[in-house]
Write an enzyme that holds these catalytic residues in place. Sequence first.
Site, PDB file in Angstrom:
ATOM      1  N   ASP A 188       0.905  -1.134   0.000  1.00 17.13           N
ATOM      2  CA  ASP A 188       0.000   0.000   0.000  1.00 17.13           C
ATOM      3  C   ASP A 188       0.948   1.187   0.000  1.00 17.13           C
ATOM      4  O   ASP A 188       1.585   1.471   1.017  1.00 17.13           O
ATOM      5  CB  ASP A 188      -0.877   0.017   1.260  1.00 17.13           C
ATOM      6  CG  ASP A 188      -1.865   1.164   1.200  1.00 17.13           C
ATOM      7  OD1 ASP A 188      -1.443   2.276   0.830  1.00 17.13           O
ATOM      8  OD2 ASP A 188      -3.048   0.958   1.489  1.00 17.13           O
ATOM      9  N   HIS A 189       1.081   1.851  -1.136  1.00 19.06           N
ATOM     10  CA  HIS A 189       2.185   2.809  -1.229  1.00 19.06           C
ATOM     11  C   HIS A 189       2.050   3.976  -0.249  1.00 19.06           C
ATOM     12  O   HIS A 189       3.014   4.635   0.067  1.00 19.06           O
ATOM     13  CB  HIS A 189       2.391   3.293  -2.670  1.00 19.06           C
ATOM     14  CG  HIS A 189       1.412   4.329  -3.122  1.00 19.06           C
ATOM     15  ND1 HIS A 189       0.162   4.018  -3.555  1.00 19.06           N
ATOM     16  CD2 HIS A 189       1.489   5.669  -3.199  1.00 19.06           C
ATOM     17  CE1 HIS A 189      -0.483   5.127  -3.885  1.00 19.06           C
ATOM     18  NE2 HIS A 189       0.310   6.155  -3.676  1.00 19.06           N
ATOM     19  N   HIS A 251      -5.758   2.772   1.160  1.00 15.65           N
ATOM     20  CA  HIS A 251      -5.070   3.950   1.692  1.00 15.65           C
ATOM     21  C   HIS A 251      -5.799   4.604   2.874  1.00 15.65           C
ATOM     22  O   HIS A 251      -5.201   4.913   3.896  1.00 15.65           O
ATOM     23  CB  HIS A 251      -4.886   5.007   0.595  1.00 15.65           C
ATOM     24  CG  HIS A 251      -4.312   4.463  -0.675  1.00 15.65           C
ATOM     25  ND1 HIS A 251      -3.332   3.493  -0.693  1.00 15.65           N
ATOM     26  CD2 HIS A 251      -4.547   4.757  -1.979  1.00 15.65           C
ATOM     27  CE1 HIS A 251      -3.019   3.221  -1.943  1.00 15.65           C
ATOM     28  NE2 HIS A 251      -3.747   3.962  -2.749  1.00 15.65           N
TER      29      HIS A 251
END
Length: 505
Positions: A188-189, A251
Amino acid sequence: MKPLIGDSLEPCVLVIFGATGDLTHRKLYPAIYNLYRDQLLPDTFTVVSIGRRDKSTESVRQDVADSIAKYSREKFSAADERDKFLSMFHYRRFDFYDDEGYRSLAQFLQEIDQRHNTQGRYLFYLAVAPEHFGQIATKLRDHGLTSSQDGWRRVIIEKPFGYDLASAQQLNEQLREAFSEREIYRIDHYLGKEMLQNLMVIRFANSLFEPLWNNRYIDHVQINLSEIEGIEGRGPYYESAGALRDMVQNHMLQLLTLTAMEPPVSLEPDAIRDEKVKVLRALEPINGKNIISHTVRGQYGAGVSRGRKVAGYREEERVDPNSQTETFVALRTEINNFRWAGVPFYLRTGKRLPIKSSEIIILFKELPGILYFKDFSGPQANMLVIRVQPQEGVFLQFNAKRPGTKPEIIPVQMDFCQNCREGINSPEAYERLLYDAMRGDSTLFTRWDEVEHAWRFIDSINAAWKEQKVPVETYPAGSWGPKAAQGLIARDGRQWVDPERIESP
Ligand code: BG6
């Protein structure tokens, strides 16, 4: 023992599936270069890029150079550095379903092991469309590439991890036939962003904040992830995802769990992730009973974005002209535990909103309506903002007396901006994430049970939207979403904080 940050890493090989794709060009190649510049790569490091297009290693090295010129925060500074860096890259062309390709990959990796002493330490990065994840993992296993006697094997999976709980479970089972849970790194960047890592430090390293971080002092929390851009040519993906799956499932829920979790017993990955899972498990479900009062779905229509006319979502390429997919979501939830009972968390995200901005806004309770709250004009609730992007920092607003003789209170601000300071060029999320995967630290990756509980929460919303045929409300591009989003929070006597107005005068 995993190496500490800054320790030298053991030689290894990074194998990227999807080498000709957008993610590799925009994010992965630049991240590798910045790690190289910061001397964080192992002394011996090889990248094998795999794609389906017919290309030579030379032309792939040129692609790497182009992507660094275009997207990297640091650029090549000398020709010899450029050549040395590019010589680490190799290309292998094969179809992800072709056994012969995997056989030749296995052989090539063995040659690299012999030449560079990488000892079977392979990090596979699946930067491909999700429908290929399971199949690639299975093929890697069938060709003996997922087990190693002396080295390690790890796999990084990009989002989306499934379309709902059932498909995520299925994908997970397929992956688990090839890799163990501790070898799977689900990206999950947002977790790689500086301020998300900083959030735990701010919370747990300051006696100033932690004692107030609960329902006695906090009135409510807002999490905003707004974007200016539309769907950027990703019609088919977005049509099947929508904002709820694309942004909230991952996010936004990550931001929420890091904001709300209890202090972990240690900084070990599992200790932290255990606490995050508890938050997800305590989320008040949104279902048929409260779907109308607790969620708003929106879709952008035509409008004006940054001074230019833009098309509506339904006019975008490869989007159904009658699409009911949401590009905006606002929702209200609560966390049913002792710390947070009664504190609403309002989440808002959308495309084609006025600004690109991500922040967590903590609104504190007002003091009793006596003293200055009675006799002076102007006091406001205290507000703490964790700014994630584009500015990174912490903003605190509190009350002070306006100089002069009038009984007037004004909000004053303390604004710590991390990336405004000269010489600070924060690493991109992917740098940190790649580096941690090579180190074997999975703290900033999503564990399976986090994914599972996040999907339970999201599936329940999707099911209720479907059952009750909740319509998407159109909002003009460039606005803050449908009017109903104001209503969702106004019903509780509150209002959204406009991120553009979080500023020091
Ligand atoms: C991705 C979503 O995960 O995150 C995109 O698929 C979104 O739709 C992007 O635009 C936002 O990321 P960032 O880092 O630009 O805020």
